[in-house]
Design an enzyme around this catalytic site. Sequence first.
Site, PDB file in Angstrom:
ATOM      1  N   SER A  88     -11.482   1.764   9.662  1.00  0.00           N
ATOM      2  CA  SER A  88     -12.687   2.435  10.164  1.00  0.00           C
ATOM      3  C   SER A  88     -13.670   1.377  10.645  1.00  0.00           C
ATOM      4  O   SER A  88     -14.004   0.449   9.911  1.00  0.00           O
ATOM      5  CB  SER A  88     -13.311   3.304   9.069  1.00  0.00           C
ATOM      6  OG  SER A  88     -13.618   2.547   7.917  1.00  0.00           O
ATOM      7  N   LEU A  89     -14.135   1.525  11.879  1.00  0.00           N
ATOM      8  CA  LEU A  89     -14.953   0.496  12.524  1.00  0.00           C
ATOM      9  C   LEU A  89     -16.340   1.001  12.896  1.00  0.00           C
ATOM     10  O   LEU A  89     -16.959   0.506  13.846  1.00  0.00           O
ATOM     11  CB  LEU A  89     -14.222  -0.024  13.768  1.00  0.00           C
ATOM     12  CG  LEU A  89     -12.805  -0.560  13.534  1.00  0.00           C
ATOM     13  CD1 LEU A  89     -12.162  -0.973  14.854  1.00  0.00           C
ATOM     14  CD2 LEU A  89     -12.811  -1.721  12.550  1.00  0.00           C
ATOM     15  N   GLY A  90     -16.840   1.990  12.175  1.00  0.00           N
ATOM     16  CA  GLY A  90     -18.195   2.476  12.405  1.00  0.00           C
ATOM     17  C   GLY A  90     -18.375   3.052  13.799  1.00  0.00           C
ATOM     18  O   GLY A  90     -17.620   3.916  14.241  1.00  0.00           O
ATOM     19  N   ALA A  91     -19.370   2.541  14.509  1.00  0.00           N
ATOM     20  CA  ALA A  91     -19.683   3.041  15.852  1.00  0.00           C
ATOM     21  C   ALA A  91     -18.570   2.768  16.852  1.00  0.00           C
ATOM     22  O   ALA A  91     -18.552   3.357  17.943  1.00  0.00           O
ATOM     23  CB  ALA A  91     -20.983   2.429  16.343  1.00  0.00           C
ATOM     24  N   ASP A  92     -17.627   1.883  16.497  1.00  0.00           N
ATOM     25  CA  ASP A  92     -16.497   1.584  17.382  1.00  0.00           C
ATOM     26  C   ASP A  92     -15.283   2.458  17.098  1.00  0.00           C
ATOM     27  O   ASP A  92     -14.211   2.226  17.678  1.00  0.00           O
ATOM     28  CB  ASP A  92     -16.111   0.106  17.258  1.00  0.00           C
ATOM     29  CG  ASP A  92     -17.192  -0.815  17.792  1.00  0.00           C
ATOM     30  OD1 ASP A  92     -17.836  -0.441  18.787  1.00  0.00           O
ATOM     31  OD2 ASP A  92     -17.396  -1.899  17.219  1.00  0.00           O
ATOM     32  N   GLY A  93     -15.415   3.429  16.209  1.00  0.00           N
ATOM     33  CA  GLY A  93     -14.319   4.355  15.965  1.00  0.00           C
ATOM     34  C   GLY A  93     -13.368   3.889  14.886  1.00  0.00           C
ATOM     35  O   GLY A  93     -13.793   3.370  13.851  1.00  0.00           O
ATOM     36  N   GLY A 110     -16.564   6.342   5.787  1.00  0.00           N
ATOM     37  CA  GLY A 110     -15.209   5.814   5.680  1.00  0.00           C
ATOM     38  C   GLY A 110     -14.307   6.723   4.871  1.00  0.00           C
ATOM     39  O   GLY A 110     -13.120   6.884   5.187  1.00  0.00           O
ATOM     40  N   ASP A 111     -14.860   7.328   3.818  1.00  0.00           N
ATOM     41  CA  ASP A 111     -14.091   8.283   3.019  1.00  0.00           C
ATOM     42  C   ASP A 111     -13.663   9.477   3.869  1.00  0.00           C
ATOM     43  O   ASP A 111     -12.574  10.024   3.697  1.00  0.00           O
ATOM     44  CB  ASP A 111     -14.927   8.778   1.838  1.00  0.00           C
ATOM     45  CG  ASP A 111     -15.532   7.648   1.027  1.00  0.00           C
ATOM     46  OD1 ASP A 111     -14.918   6.569   0.985  1.00  0.00           O
ATOM     47  OD2 ASP A 111     -16.619   7.841   0.459  1.00  0.00           O
TER      48      ASP A 111
END
Length: 305
Positions: free
Chosen positions: A214-219, A245-246
């Site tokens: 999981s890369l946050g705002a980058d998907g 992330g969960d």
Amino acid sequence: MILTVTPNPAVDHTIHFDEPLQTGVVHRTDDAVFTAGGKGINVAKYASALDADVTASGFLGGHFGKFVRDRLDADGIASDFVTVDADTRLNTTVLAADGEYKLNHNGPQIRAADVDELVETAQANEPDTLLVGGSLPPGMSLSDVDRLARAGDWKIAVDMGGEYLAELDADYYVCKPNRSELAAATGRTVETEADAVEAAEELHARGFEYVLASLGADGALLVTDDEVLSAPALDVEVVDTVGAGDAVMSGFLAAREHGLSDADALRMGVLTASRVVGVAGTRVPDLEDVLTNETHVEVTTVRTR
């Protein structure tokens, strides 16, 4: 069936302030939320909302432990926890105008007998997939996680910190690191998508069948035996990142339980996370709401392997 194990659950306390925090100043607010938290518990809540057959387990004790049990019962989520003598922890997230602050307790002391009972609980539930999520409380080690992984004929999913992933040495089903956890687990610098792909492929080579990053705002990325898939994040207003992330892991596991493809499982993870970040705390998204944006997430193949 999915059994989620949260060794170190918590009551998540989220507080919101409209002004920046200042040293020596008393800040007051009526905007506070208490929820049952911990990675495995969050996965159980979100996966249940996605119509997966899921039971939450782990260690609970004291007043806060009772709060977690009662809240899961109220939400209609099955649970089978081991009761311990010490109190379950309280974790606080402060959302202020100047940023987000996280204040976490270490957790209760766990005895060897508690771990034995947890293994027996897992065996009694006979899950298809067993997820271990979050930090380990004092008294529990990675060898206990590996013992839990090998105690039955189930697939093992782990959503743990990079320091744990760096030490795990087993053929597990899936792990879900974020960007910083990828870096900690591999010793690499992870800034670009290419960096994330290389780090995730290294974890895959260590024995994980799937690496879901999981890369946050980058998907998010998904490394499989055959390919590396990428899914962009939706452009939504972010209120709170707790549980994001969960949610990615929840969507993936729920989709796989329903027999969906790798690409659809990655898509479901991103969609679930997009709904979770839009509310404070770890509130449960509605399945119909998640599927509203299904066509907006295009999964692409970064490379074949």
